[in-house]
Motif scaffolding. Structure first.
Motif, PDB file in Angstrom:
ATOM      1  N   ILE A  19       0.854  -1.183   0.000  1.00  0.00           N
ATOM      2  CA  ILE A  19       0.000   0.000   0.000  1.00  0.00           C
ATOM      3  C   ILE A  19       0.893   1.237   0.000  1.00  0.00           C
ATOM      4  O   ILE A  19       1.866   1.318   0.751  1.00  0.00           O
ATOM      5  CB  ILE A  19      -0.921   0.012   1.233  1.00  0.00           C
ATOM      6  CG1 ILE A  19      -1.905  -1.171   1.169  1.00  0.00           C
ATOM      7  CG2 ILE A  19      -1.692   1.319   1.334  1.00  0.00           C
ATOM      8  CD1 ILE A  19      -2.802  -1.280   2.389  1.00  0.00           C
ATOM      9  N   THR A  20       0.568   2.188  -0.831  1.00  0.00           N
ATOM     10  CA  THR A  20       1.384   3.399  -0.906  1.00  0.00           C
ATOM     11  C   THR A  20       1.322   4.183   0.400  1.00  0.00           C
ATOM     12  O   THR A  20       0.300   4.163   1.102  1.00  0.00           O
ATOM     13  CB  THR A  20       0.902   4.299  -2.075  1.00  0.00           C
ATOM     14  OG1 THR A  20       1.733   5.439  -2.161  1.00  0.00           O
ATOM     15  CG2 THR A  20      -0.525   4.744  -1.857  1.00  0.00           C
ATOM     16  N   GLY A  21       2.401   4.859   0.716  1.00  0.00           N
ATOM     17  CA  GLY A  21       2.500   5.561   1.985  1.00  0.00           C
ATOM     18  C   GLY A  21       1.595   6.765   2.115  1.00  0.00           C
ATOM     19  O   GLY A  21       1.435   7.298   3.219  1.00  0.00           O
ATOM     20  N   THR A  22       0.974   7.199   1.031  1.00  0.00           N
ATOM     21  CA  THR A  22       0.104   8.378   1.088  1.00  0.00           C
ATOM     22  C   THR A  22      -1.339   8.034   1.452  1.00  0.00           C
ATOM     23  O   THR A  22      -2.159   8.930   1.622  1.00  0.00           O
ATOM     24  CB  THR A  22       0.110   9.097  -0.273  1.00  0.00           C
ATOM     25  OG1 THR A  22      -0.325   8.187  -1.300  1.00  0.00           O
ATOM     26  CG2 THR A  22       1.509   9.612  -0.607  1.00  0.00           C
ATOM     27  N   VAL A  23      -1.646   6.741   1.569  1.00  0.00           N
ATOM     28  CA  VAL A  23      -3.011   6.329   1.897  1.00  0.00           C
ATOM     29  C   VAL A  23      -3.303   6.648   3.360  1.00  0.00           C
ATOM     30  O   VAL A  23      -2.536   6.287   4.252  1.00  0.00           O
ATOM     31  CB  VAL A  23      -3.208   4.824   1.631  1.00  0.00           C
ATOM     32  CG1 VAL A  23      -4.566   4.360   2.147  1.00  0.00           C
ATOM     33  CG2 VAL A  23      -3.080   4.532   0.145  1.00  0.00           C
ATOM     34  N   GLY A  24      -4.433   7.322   3.614  1.00  0.00           N
ATOM     35  CA  GLY A  24      -4.804   7.701   4.964  1.00  0.00           C
ATOM     36  C   GLY A  24      -5.346   6.543   5.772  1.00  0.00           C
ATOM     37  O   GLY A  24      -5.646   5.466   5.236  1.00  0.00           O
ATOM     38  N   SER A  25      -5.514   6.765   7.066  1.00  0.00           N
ATOM     39  CA  SER A  25      -5.952   5.706   7.970  1.00  0.00           C
ATOM     40  C   SER A  25      -7.374   5.228   7.656  1.00  0.00           C
ATOM     41  O   SER A  25      -7.671   4.039   7.755  1.00  0.00           O
ATOM     42  CB  SER A  25      -5.872   6.183   9.417  1.00  0.00           C
ATOM     43  OG  SER A  25      -6.673   7.336   9.622  1.00  0.00           O
ATOM     44  N   ALA A  26      -8.267   6.149   7.277  1.00  0.00           N
ATOM     45  CA  ALA A  26      -9.641   5.749   6.961  1.00  0.00           C
ATOM     46  C   ALA A  26      -9.684   4.878   5.710  1.00  0.00           C
ATOM     47  O   ALA A  26     -10.443   3.905   5.633  1.00  0.00           O
ATOM     48  CB  ALA A  26     -10.514   6.989   6.779  1.00  0.00           C
ATOM     49  N   LEU A  67      -6.068  -0.123  -7.298  1.00  0.00           N
ATOM     50  CA  LEU A  67      -7.064  -0.156  -6.239  1.00  0.00           C
ATOM     51  C   LEU A  67      -6.506  -0.834  -4.985  1.00  0.00           C
ATOM     52  O   LEU A  67      -6.654  -0.333  -3.864  1.00  0.00           O
ATOM     53  CB  LEU A  67      -8.317  -0.902  -6.719  1.00  0.00           C
ATOM     54  CG  LEU A  67      -9.561  -0.864  -5.826  1.00  0.00           C
ATOM     55  CD1 LEU A  67     -10.812  -1.117  -6.653  1.00  0.00           C
ATOM     56  CD2 LEU A  67      -9.502  -1.884  -4.687  1.00  0.00           C
ATOM     57  N   LEU A  68      -5.836  -1.976  -5.179  1.00  0.00           N
ATOM     58  CA  LEU A  68      -5.337  -2.762  -4.053  1.00  0.00           C
ATOM     59  C   LEU A  68      -4.067  -2.178  -3.426  1.00  0.00           C
ATOM     60  O   LEU A  68      -3.645  -2.630  -2.361  1.00  0.00           O
ATOM     61  CB  LEU A  68      -5.079  -4.206  -4.492  1.00  0.00           C
ATOM     62  CG  LEU A  68      -6.343  -5.030  -4.779  1.00  0.00           C
ATOM     63  CD1 LEU A  68      -5.993  -6.348  -5.453  1.00  0.00           C
ATOM     64  CD2 LEU A  68      -7.123  -5.281  -3.498  1.00  0.00           C
ATOM     65  N   ARG A  69      -3.476  -1.198  -4.075  1.00  0.00           N
ATOM     66  CA  ARG A  69      -2.304  -0.530  -3.505  1.00  0.00           C
ATOM     67  C   ARG A  69      -2.632   0.884  -3.022  1.00  0.00           C
ATOM     68  O   ARG A  69      -1.811   1.518  -2.368  1.00  0.00           O
ATOM     69  CB  ARG A  69      -1.176  -0.468  -4.540  1.00  0.00           C
ATOM     70  CG  ARG A  69      -0.605  -1.828  -4.938  1.00  0.00           C
ATOM     71  CD  ARG A  69       0.599  -1.657  -5.844  1.00  0.00           C
ATOM     72  NE  ARG A  69       1.615  -0.857  -5.176  1.00  0.00           N
ATOM     73  CZ  ARG A  69       2.338   0.084  -5.792  1.00  0.00           C
ATOM     74  NH1 ARG A  69       2.136   0.352  -7.074  1.00  0.00           N
ATOM     75  NH2 ARG A  69       3.260   0.764  -5.127  1.00  0.00           N
ATOM     76  N   GLY A  70      -3.831   1.351  -3.350  1.00  0.00           N
ATOM     77  CA  GLY A  70      -4.229   2.684  -2.915  1.00  0.00           C
ATOM     78  C   GLY A  70      -3.607   3.795  -3.730  1.00  0.00           C
ATOM     79  O   GLY A  70      -3.537   4.940  -3.265  1.00  0.00           O
ATOM     80  N   THR A  71      -3.164   3.501  -4.942  1.00  0.00           N
ATOM     81  CA  THR A  71      -2.583   4.535  -5.799  1.00  0.00           C
ATOM     82  C   THR A  71      -3.673   5.123  -6.693  1.00  0.00           C
ATOM     83  O   THR A  71      -4.757   4.573  -6.832  1.00  0.00           O
ATOM     84  CB  THR A  71      -1.450   3.962  -6.667  1.00  0.00           C
ATOM     85  OG1 THR A  71      -1.982   2.910  -7.501  1.00  0.00           O
ATOM     86  CG2 THR A  71      -0.347   3.387  -5.804  1.00  0.00           C
TER      87      THR A  71
END
Length: 301
Positions: free
Chosen positions: A25-32, A68-72
């Motif tokens: 998961i990319t580091g920019t994805v928020g906690s929610a 989608l699965l990496r949050g990019t």
């Protein structure tokens, strides 16, 4: 609270799959966003399905599935998330609630959220959690709420954090059942969810605000007494925030929530000996930080 809840089920092992390994998961994805993305990734990795197979079933490019699965890329529309959840046989309702919340935190408008999901009819098939999940929630809900209130003073945010915890557990219920101890698994989910909404200072949870809501403070009658107690509470809470995670949780449950050691053991899924040891070490640390001069003078005498 002193009840055991740990159904025995065989461990779930990830199936081997051909092809390129899914990236993190990319580091920019928020906690929610992570709240629903991590369970979805976990379910995908355990399913044995490949991105190629899902791409054919969903009629969606592999690159889009990977994003989608990496949050990019852009925050995904619900109809795509729903389609993937259907293929992975995930419950829709907790996923939808978490998705909506993350969409709002991603600054998506209410119109965008509604438009994104208007073509997807949510069935009631998956609207009710498993029976054992409901039983577990009933067993621990009040204590989870008391723990969360120590860190999150806003009542609505506190309720959301606890509700999110049970939604995440619903999504990960099979993994929880397959874990060595469901109570310990659930506690880790609660802690991560609460800490994501807790103000931090220098990387440590900020407990200073909770010092203004202590029982001792409300019991005092004069302004002088309150000011003295407030100063002592602020110093204590600041020191508590420096404790290791397990010791902090034990102290919050024991000293701020007033929960008995045996019930703390059952709630966190750790041994009673571990609870007592954590409390003992935590008290020793706090005394050494808050009253070092008194201890030094006593040893000199």
């Amino acid at each position: 609270m002193n009840k055991s809840f740990n159904p025995s089920v065989p461990p779930v092992r990830p199936a081997a799959r051909p092809g390129r390994k899914l990236g993190p998961i990319t580091g920019t994805v928020g906690s929610a966003h992570c709240a629903w993305l991590e369970p979805m990734r976990e379910t995908y990795l355990l399913s044995g399905l490949t991105l190629s197979e899902l791409s054919i079933r969903m009629r969606l490019a592999k690159s889009k599935l990977s994003e989608l699965l990496r949050g990019t890329g852009l925050y995904p529309r619900w109809e795509i998330v729903f389609s993937l959840a259907t293929e992975l046989q995930m419950p829709y309702w907790p996923l939808y609630r978490l998705w909506r919340q993350a969409a709002a935190e991603a600054h998506k408008s209410r119109e965008w959220i509604e438009r994104s999901s208007e073509r997807t009819a949510l069935t009631t098939t998956h609207a009710v959690p498993p029976l054992d999940h409901r039983a577990f929630r009933e067993l621990v809900h009040d204590d989870y709420d008391r723990y969360a209130q120590v860190f999150i003073l806003d009542a609505d945010l506190c309720d959301t954090a606890v509700s999110d915890t049970f939604d995440i557990l619903w999504l990960r219920w099979n993994n929880a059942l397959a874990s060595p101890d469901i109570r310990r698994f659930a506690w880790s989910v609660l802690r991560a969810t609460v800490m994501a909404r807790t103000p931090h200072l220098d990387g440590r949870p900020e407990l200073a605000r909770a010092a203004f809501d202590t029982v001792a403070l409300h019991a005092l009658t004069t302004d002088t007494e309150r000011m003295q107690q407030m100063a002592e509470s602020l110093e204590l809470f600041k020191a508590m925030s420096r404790l290791p995670e397990h010791q902090l949780d034990v102290m919050v449950l024991r000293r701020l929530c007033g929960i008995a050691p045996v019930d703390v053991s059952a709630l966190m899924g750790v041994s009673l000996a571990a609870v007592r040891s954590d409390e003992r070490h935590a008290v020793h640390f706090l005394e050494s930080v808050i009253c070092p001069q008194t201890e030094t003078e006593g040893s000199s005498a």
